[in-house]
Scaffold this motif. Sequence first.
Motif, short mmCIF file in Angstrom:
data_model
loop_
_atom_site.label_atom_id
_atom_site.label_comp_id
_atom_site.label_asym_id
_atom_site.label_seq_id
_atom_site.Cartn_x
_atom_site.Cartn_y
_atom_site.Cartn_z
N THR A 1 118.86 11.57 4.22
CA THR A 1 119.55 12.54 3.38
C THR A 1 119.10 13.92 3.48
OG1 THR A 1 118.74 12.29 1.34
CG2 THR A 1 120.62 10.88 1.85
N GLN A 2 119.81 15.11 3.24
CA GLN A 2 119.27 16.09 3.42
C GLN A 2 118.17 16.42 2.38
OE1 GLN A 2 121.75 19.83 3.01
NE2 GLN A 2 123.38 19.17 4.27
N ASP A 3 118.12 15.84 1.18
CA ASP A 3 117.01 15.72 0.31
C ASP A 3 115.74 15.19 0.76
OD1 ASP A 3 118.52 17.05 -1.61
OD2 ASP A 3 119.12 15.03 -2.65
N GLN A 4 115.82 14.28 2.05
CA GLN A 4 114.74 13.68 2.57
C GLN A 4 114.14 14.40 3.69
OE1 GLN A 4 116.79 9.79 3.05
NE2 GLN A 4 115.12 9.10 1.82
N ILE A 5 114.83 15.43 4.14
CA ILE A 5 114.39 16.32 5.11
C ILE A 5 112.92 16.77 5.14
CG2 ILE A 5 114.75 18.39 6.54
CD1 ILE A 5 117.70 17.89 6.31
N PRO A 6 112.53 17.59 4.16
CA PRO A 6 110.97 17.70 3.92
C PRO A 6 109.94 16.55 3.89
CG PRO A 6 112.46 18.81 2.07
CD PRO A 6 113.42 17.79 2.74
N ALA A 7 110.50 15.45 3.72
CA ALA A 7 109.46 14.32 3.89
C ALA A 7 109.40 13.98 5.23
CB ALA A 7 110.07 13.40 2.83
N VAL A 8 110.49 14.44 5.90
CA VAL A 8 110.60 13.98 7.43
C VAL A 8 109.76 14.78 8.31
CG1 VAL A 8 112.14 13.52 9.34
CG2 VAL A 8 112.65 12.78 7.03
N LEU A 9 109.89 16.11 8.03
CA LEU A 9 109.15 16.90 9.06
C LEU A 9 107.83 16.96 8.82
CD1 LEU A 9 111.49 20.28 8.29
CD2 LEU A 9 111.70 18.72 10.03
N ASP A 10 107.10 17.03 9.85
CA ASP A 10 105.52 17.00 10.50
C ASP A 10 105.06 15.70 9.73
OD1 ASP A 10 105.66 19.56 11.32
OD2 ASP A 10 105.49 20.44 9.42
N HIS A 11 106.01 14.76 9.63
CA HIS A 11 105.32 13.45 9.57
C HIS A 11 105.48 12.40 10.55
CE1 HIS A 11 105.57 14.88 5.29
NE2 HIS A 11 104.48 13.94 4.86
N PRO A 12 104.76 11.38 10.59
CA PRO A 12 104.79 10.45 11.74
C PRO A 12 106.17 9.68 11.91
CG PRO A 12 102.91 10.11 10.39
CD PRO A 12 103.74 11.11 9.78
N VAL A 13 106.48 9.31 13.30
CA VAL A 13 107.88 8.67 13.60
C VAL A 13 107.42 7.70 14.33
CG1 VAL A 13 109.97 8.78 14.45
CG2 VAL A 13 108.94 10.83 13.55
N TYR A 14 107.94 6.40 13.94
CA TYR A 14 107.39 5.02 14.60
C TYR A 14 109.00 4.58 15.28
CZ TYR A 14 103.08 5.12 12.59
OH TYR A 14 101.65 5.27 11.98
N ASP A 15 108.62 3.79 16.32
CA ASP A 15 109.98 3.06 16.92
C ASP A 15 110.15 1.58 16.15
OD1 ASP A 15 108.15 1.42 17.91
OD2 ASP A 15 108.38 1.79 19.94
N SER A 16 111.10 1.06 16.82
CA SER A 16 111.58 -0.16 16.14
C SER A 16 110.67 -1.34 16.12
CB SER A 16 112.97 -0.56 16.82
OG SER A 16 112.71 -0.62 18.27
N ASP A 17 109.53 -1.23 17.24
CA ASP A 17 108.42 -1.86 17.43
C ASP A 17 107.28 -1.58 16.71
OD1 ASP A 17 110.15 -3.82 19.01
OD2 ASP A 17 109.63 -2.44 20.79
N GLY A 18 107.26 -0.76 15.99
CA GLY A 18 106.03 -0.39 15.07
C GLY A 18 105.23 0.66 15.86
#
Length: 264
Positions: A3-20
């Motif tokens: 959601t839009q409320d979660q965007i600050p928690a997404v930006l500049d944080h790690p992103v992992y694929d489906s295999d970890g």
Amino acid sequence: MITQDQIPAVLDHPVYDSDGNKLGEAKHVFLDDATGQPEWVSIKTGMLGMNESFVPIKDATMVEDHLEVPFAKDKIKDAPNVDVDSGGHLSEDEEHRLYEHYGIDWDAAWTQANQPGTGGWARTDDSGIHSREGMDASGDAMTRSEEQMHVGTERQEVGRARLRKYVVTEEVPKTVPVRHQEVRIEREPVTDANRDAAMAGPDIAEAEHEVTLHEERPVVETEAVPVERVRLTTEEQTDEETVTGEVRKEKIEADTPDDDMRDR
């Protein structure tokens, strides 16, 4: 769904694929202007985070402090390269190519995104959300953005050092005293004191007497003894280098009625 409320928690944080596998860090989130919901996330990848890969965020989930997307690393790595314009939007052609790559129904998504009063995907910045035309939600202000240059370092091999042990032979002089025996003839006259010994043998006869001579000779022996320990160590030296790069920034100019009056 993010959601839009979660965007600050997404930006500049790690992103992992489906295999970890870690892909990088989230750089921007793009919203669907029709629904206002996050649709795409761009990920900073590469040694210095200079590359930017786009991934659908609709079915992604937040897990603790990172985002997990339902696509494999290779799929994301092979995604089309896109160039976001200064307004923070994907072009129709770029959107189409991304949809095809990830197997998303382009026609249905394009129809929804281009309903009257909507269209395209807007990019978020560090502080909030851009509307499609770069205006904020109230419509009476414009957000000006600019690029920031981030300089990092990468570690690379520049050479190797090694220890090599080999054997050399040296001549080492050393003086040592040695002794030897020499023959010396001693004669003594016959006296009353030694007469009995002198008269012990026959009066006249042939005879021989033998003396064994000895001498000392130097003998060299060697033994291996430890004398020193040698090792290689490294130390960090810090130098300063100046790098340059190009960054873009937006500028805002205002056209007001007063300007038109002055031109007249």
